[in-house]
Each structure stands twice: as C-alpha cells, then as structure tokens.
Design a protein around this motif. Structure first.
Motif, PDB file in Angstrom:
ATOM      1  N   UNK A 180     -21.531  25.227  -1.179  1.00  0.00           N
ATOM      2  CA  UNK A 180     -22.104  24.476  -2.297  1.00  0.00           C
ATOM      3  C   UNK A 180     -22.275  25.358  -3.531  1.00  0.00           C
ATOM      4  N   UNK A 181     -22.629  26.625  -3.322  1.00  0.00           N
ATOM      5  CA  UNK A 181     -22.790  27.535  -4.456  1.00  0.00           C
ATOM      6  C   UNK A 181     -21.469  27.713  -5.197  1.00  0.00           C
ATOM      7  N   UNK A 182     -20.374  27.747  -4.452  1.00  0.00           N
ATOM      8  CA  UNK A 182     -19.056  27.864  -5.077  1.00  0.00           C
ATOM      9  C   UNK A 182     -18.680  26.580  -5.807  1.00  0.00           C
ATOM     10  N   UNK A 183     -19.034  25.440  -5.224  1.00  0.00           N
ATOM     11  CA  UNK A 183     -18.714  24.146  -5.840  1.00  0.00           C
ATOM     12  C   UNK A 183     -19.588  23.858  -7.058  1.00  0.00           C
ATOM     13  N   UNK A 184     -20.803  24.358  -7.031  1.00  0.00           N
ATOM     14  CA  UNK A 184     -21.767  24.079  -8.094  1.00  0.00           C
ATOM     15  C   UNK A 184     -22.308  25.384  -8.686  1.00  0.00           C
ATOM     16  N   UNK A 185     -21.470  26.115  -9.433  1.00  0.00           N
ATOM     17  CA  UNK A 185     -21.947  27.369 -10.030  1.00  0.00           C
ATOM     18  C   UNK A 185     -23.104  27.088 -10.992  1.00  0.00           C
ATOM     19  N   UNK A 186     -24.077  27.976 -10.996  1.00  0.00           N
ATOM     20  CA  UNK A 186     -25.276  27.781 -11.800  1.00  0.00           C
ATOM     21  C   UNK A 186     -24.944  27.539 -13.263  1.00  0.00           C
ATOM     22  N   UNK A 187     -24.011  28.309 -13.802  1.00  0.00           N
ATOM     23  CA  UNK A 187     -23.705  28.185 -15.236  1.00  0.00           C
ATOM     24  C   UNK A 187     -23.129  26.815 -15.593  1.00  0.00           C
ATOM     25  N   UNK A 188     -22.559  26.099 -14.632  1.00  0.00           N
ATOM     26  CA  UNK A 188     -22.002  24.771 -14.905  1.00  0.00           C
ATOM     27  C   UNK A 188     -22.915  23.649 -14.420  1.00  0.00           C
ATOM     28  N   UNK A 189     -23.663  23.870 -13.354  1.00  0.00           N
ATOM     29  CA  UNK A 189     -24.404  22.787 -12.715  1.00  0.00           C
ATOM     30  C   UNK A 189     -25.886  22.723 -13.093  1.00  0.00           C
ATOM     31  N   UNK A 190     -26.415  23.781 -13.662  1.00  0.00           N
ATOM     32  CA  UNK A 190     -27.856  23.816 -13.948  1.00  0.00           C
ATOM     33  C   UNK A 190     -28.278  22.626 -14.809  1.00  0.00           C
ATOM     34  N   UNK A 191     -29.237  21.846 -14.278  1.00  0.00           N
ATOM     35  CA  UNK A 191     -29.786  20.718 -15.024  1.00  0.00           C
ATOM     36  C   UNK A 191     -28.895  19.497 -15.062  1.00  0.00           C
TER      37      UNK A 191
END
Length: 121
Positions: A102-113
């Motif tokens: 999931x971390x790979x699918x939803x990188x923080x820089x793209x998925x945050x918020x």
C-alpha cells in the motif's frame, strides 16, 4: 487483555482454543469464515445506515451505541483471526507485506489528504 500488553499470537491461540473446545473447526472452512466476516461486517454497517459522516464520528460518545459497535467489530476480528488460523496465515507478516504494498501504491507525496484510488493519483 489490553492491546499494549497482548501479543497477536496469544489472541490467535485463544481464538483457536475457543473453537476447538466447541468442536467448531469442522465448520470453519475458508468459505464459511469469509461469509461470516461479510455477515458481521453487514451488522457493523447497520449501525451507521442513513447516518451522516459527521454523526458517525460522534457515536463514540454514546456508551450504549459504541458498546454494540465494538461487539460487531470484535466478531469481525475474531472470524478474521480464525480464518488466519485455518489457512495457516501469519497475520503480522501478511499485514506487513500489505502495508508495504500500500505504501508503494499510495506514496505520501501523492496521497496525503486525498481519497483518490491509487490509479488516479
């Protein structure tokens, strides 16, 4: 038992012992357990049916309602743990792999918020 003082293995062993004492393993096929998880999930959903999202956040302040909701959550988790027992699944390892995926699918820089699916980030 409390989260901060209990190991997952202890919980898995308690769930398995409970089923064995009642000779329920014969009924605990992956099919039946997955159906039980779905049924209990539906019962959890019933507590929030037709409720606004904001109201669903306030439910924790109602001791009677949250007690019933916690019972449904416990049923779901117990069946999921028994599913892991019956399929010889190491839950900690499986969860860790899924979190990494999931971390790979939803990188923080793209998925945050954002609540977008990973294919739309």
């Amino acid at each position: 038992m409390k989260d901060n003082e209990t190991r997952l293995l202890e919980i898995k062993e308690r769930v398995l012992a409970f089923a064995r004492e009642r000779d329920w393993e014969q009924f605990h096929s992956p099919k039946n357990l997955s159906m039980a998880i779905a049924a209990e999930s539906g019962e959890l959903l019933e507590h929030f049916l037709w409720m606004e999202s904001a109201d669903s956040r306030k439910i924790a302040n109602d001791p009677e309602k949250i007690a019933k909701i916690r019972e449904e959550l416990a049923d779901i988790v117990i069946y999921a743990i028994e599913f892991a027992n019956m399929t010889d699944t190491d839950l900690a390892e499986t969860i860790e792999k899924k979190m990494s995926h999931n971390a790979a699918k939803y990188p923080v820089d793209k998925a945050r918020g954002r609540s977008d699916k990973y294919t739309e980030l």
